[in-house]
Design an enzyme around this catalytic site. Structure first.
Site, PDB file in Angstrom:
ATOM      1  CB  THR A 122      -0.987  -0.030   1.191  1.00 50.34           C
ATOM      2  OG1 THR A 122      -1.930   1.034   1.059  1.00 50.34           O
ATOM      3  CG2 THR A 122      -0.287   0.095   2.538  1.00 50.34           C
ATOM      4  CG  ASN A 123      -0.594   4.680  -1.216  1.00 49.86           C
ATOM      5  OD1 ASN A 123      -1.238   5.387  -0.466  1.00 49.86           O
ATOM      6  ND2 ASN A 123      -1.140   4.065  -2.265  1.00 49.86           N
ATOM      7  NE  ARG A 124       5.916   7.005   3.848  1.00 48.14           N
ATOM      8  CZ  ARG A 124       6.347   6.373   4.943  1.00 48.14           C
ATOM      9  NH1 ARG A 124       5.583   6.327   6.016  1.00 48.14           N
ATOM     10  NH2 ARG A 124       7.535   5.805   4.952  1.00 48.14           N
ATOM     11  CB  SER A 125      -3.083   7.725   0.651  1.00 46.58           C
ATOM     12  OG  SER A 125      -4.341   8.341   0.750  1.00 46.58           O
ATOM     13  CB  ALA A 133      -2.719   7.291  -2.956  1.00 40.49           C
TER      14      ALA A 133
END
Ligand code: CTP
Length: 426
Positions: free
Chosen positions: A220-223, A287
């Site tokens: 995943t990502n930091r959103s 994101a």
């Protein structure tokens, strides 16, 4: 920390009616939050309500006169006339009755005029929101249900009470919803009354997608989803019907929003194609992962004590897909994308605007302090397809959201609403 002011509530005159339910004590917090949000709150208490909470409590949190007596002339210079009920109703933007007892549901449903709250409602021309609260069993009673139905027929918004524990210790439907939900209901009703996006359908995406490696792991990502959620709330404040397609996050769903939870980029794509097809606007704040594991293992991948090679394949670009479709269908009318960059912000953002055929790109240097992931504020430049670029100062994500929603509304101004006759067909 002081509560943020809320644009849609700022300088609105709200009549808060409080009737004789034990939940009256929660109305003190509601009156305080509305005041902190920037509203002028005029409280009317019934005689029964004053048995639960003293009028002084409400005077203290609102800084304004509290009204309890129908026989008294207005003793506040902030009202337009000395006749209290006329003064309270005249120029009010919203009447919010919370908590409303079974007795007051009955009286209001049948036009009774024997207390200050009832006659103020009869004199009012503004929207009215009623929030019933009563102990277990009463709300389900057929006579109460008939009164609720009648109030709705009269165009009054009745908020369903929640299921939970009552003062008696019994469990059932009848609890006053949380204060944030009541604030949300006020925002939604005021938005529909005043907002530039009423009768519009806006789809917003938020959060970072998850691409599964196996049943227990994902990429995943930091959103955090905060900017997208703020946009969804700003669109509700503008009167829109809002569908929020959200990848997993920790945030409470804004009141009045239709939430569509998704996980992966593929699920995000499917949901966006379904909901954006006849939307007026799509705002892609999510994101979305650019890559996903080529394969998702059916069982947990076991450690083997040596390097693990992951093969990643590209996902479909949701925004670009919608942009390409719009060239054929004309829908959604307005398309907004984000550009999360760590360098060459404007150059990269401009190129995304052109490649994805969108109307606006909100360019976001996520490496700056006070901008990007997980913060309460953001620093963005809004680039438009007409070539303009407006750099906004560092401000809350709510303020950024309002700036975006204002531009969407401006662009929709020339597009007929579904409820209006289509100018081409005349
Ligand atoms: N986006 C999308 N689908 C993807 C990737 C991105 O719809 N698979 C959307 C995002 O929601 C955002 C915009 O495209 O509105 C730009 O996203 P961003 O991550 O900044 O850019 P990318 O196009 O992914 O390009 P890069 O990662 O190379 O910067």
């Amino acid at each position: 920390m002081a509560m943020e002011r809320i644009s849609i509530l700022e300088y609105k005159r709200i009549v808060l009616g409080i009737t004789g339910s034990i939940a009256a004590y929660k109305a003190a917090d509601l009156a305080s939050k509305l005041t902190q949000a920037g509203a002028d709150v005029d409280v009317i208490m019934t005689e029964a309500a004053t048995r639960f909470v003293a009028p002084l409590t409400f005077e203290a949190v609102t800084g304004r006169t509290v009204y309890t007596d129908m026989w008294q002339t207005a003793h506040s210079e902030s009202l337009p006339t000395h006749v209290a009920h006329v003064g309270l109703a005249e120029g009010a933007d919203l009447i919010l009755i919370a908590p409303a007892t079974a007795q007051h549901l009955a009286k209001l449903a049948h036009g009774f005029a024997d207390d200050l709250l009832c006659i103020t409602v009869l004199s009012a021309k503004c929207p009215i929101v009623i929030v019933p609260a009563m102990d277990a069993g009463m709300y389900e009673n057929a006579a109460v249900a008939a009164n609720v139905a009648r109030l709705r027929e009269l165009g009054i918004e009745v908020i369903e009470p929640e299921i939970g524990r009552m003062a008696s210790g019994m469990v059932g439907r009848g609890r006053l919803p949380e204060v944030w939900a009541l604030l949300g209901a006020a925002r939604q009703v005021l938005g529909r009354e005043w907002g530039a996006l009423r009768d519009r359908h806006v789809v917003v995406t938020a959060g970072g997608t998850r691409e599964a490696l196996d049943p227990v792991r994902f990429i995943t990502n930091r959103s955090s989803g905060r900017q997208g959620y703020a946009i969804a709330q700003a669109a509700v404040d503008s009167g829109a019907h809002v569908t929020l397609i959200a990848a997993p996050n920790e945030l409470p769903t804004p009141y009045g929003v239709e939430l569509v939870p998704v996980e992966s980029a593929q699920e995000m794509l499917d949901a966006v194609l379904e909901y954006a097809e006849d939307a007026d606007a799509l705002i892609m704040a999510a994101a979305v992962a650019d890559y996903r594991p080529e394969e998702t293992a059916d069982h947990k991948i076991k450690k083997a004590g040596k390097a693990l090679q992951l093969s990643l394949v590209p996902t479909v670009d949701v925004l670009a897909t919608v942009g390409a479709r719009r060239a054929e269908t004309g829908r959604p009318h307005v398309l907004v994308g984000f550009a999360a960059e760590t360098r060459d912000l404007l150059k990269n953002a401009r190129s995304k605007l052109e490649k994805k055929h969108v109307d606006y790109i909100v360019a976001n240097d996520v490496s700056l302090a006070g901008a990007g992931f997980g913060t309460d504020t953001n620093i963005v430049t809004i680039l438009s397809a007409d070539g303009s670029a407006i750099a906004l100062p560092q401000q809350t994500k709510s303020a950024v959201a309002e700036a975006i929603v204002q531009r969407v509304a401006a662009r929709l101004q020339t597009v007929p609403r579904r409820t209006e006759p289509d100018s081409d067909e005349v």
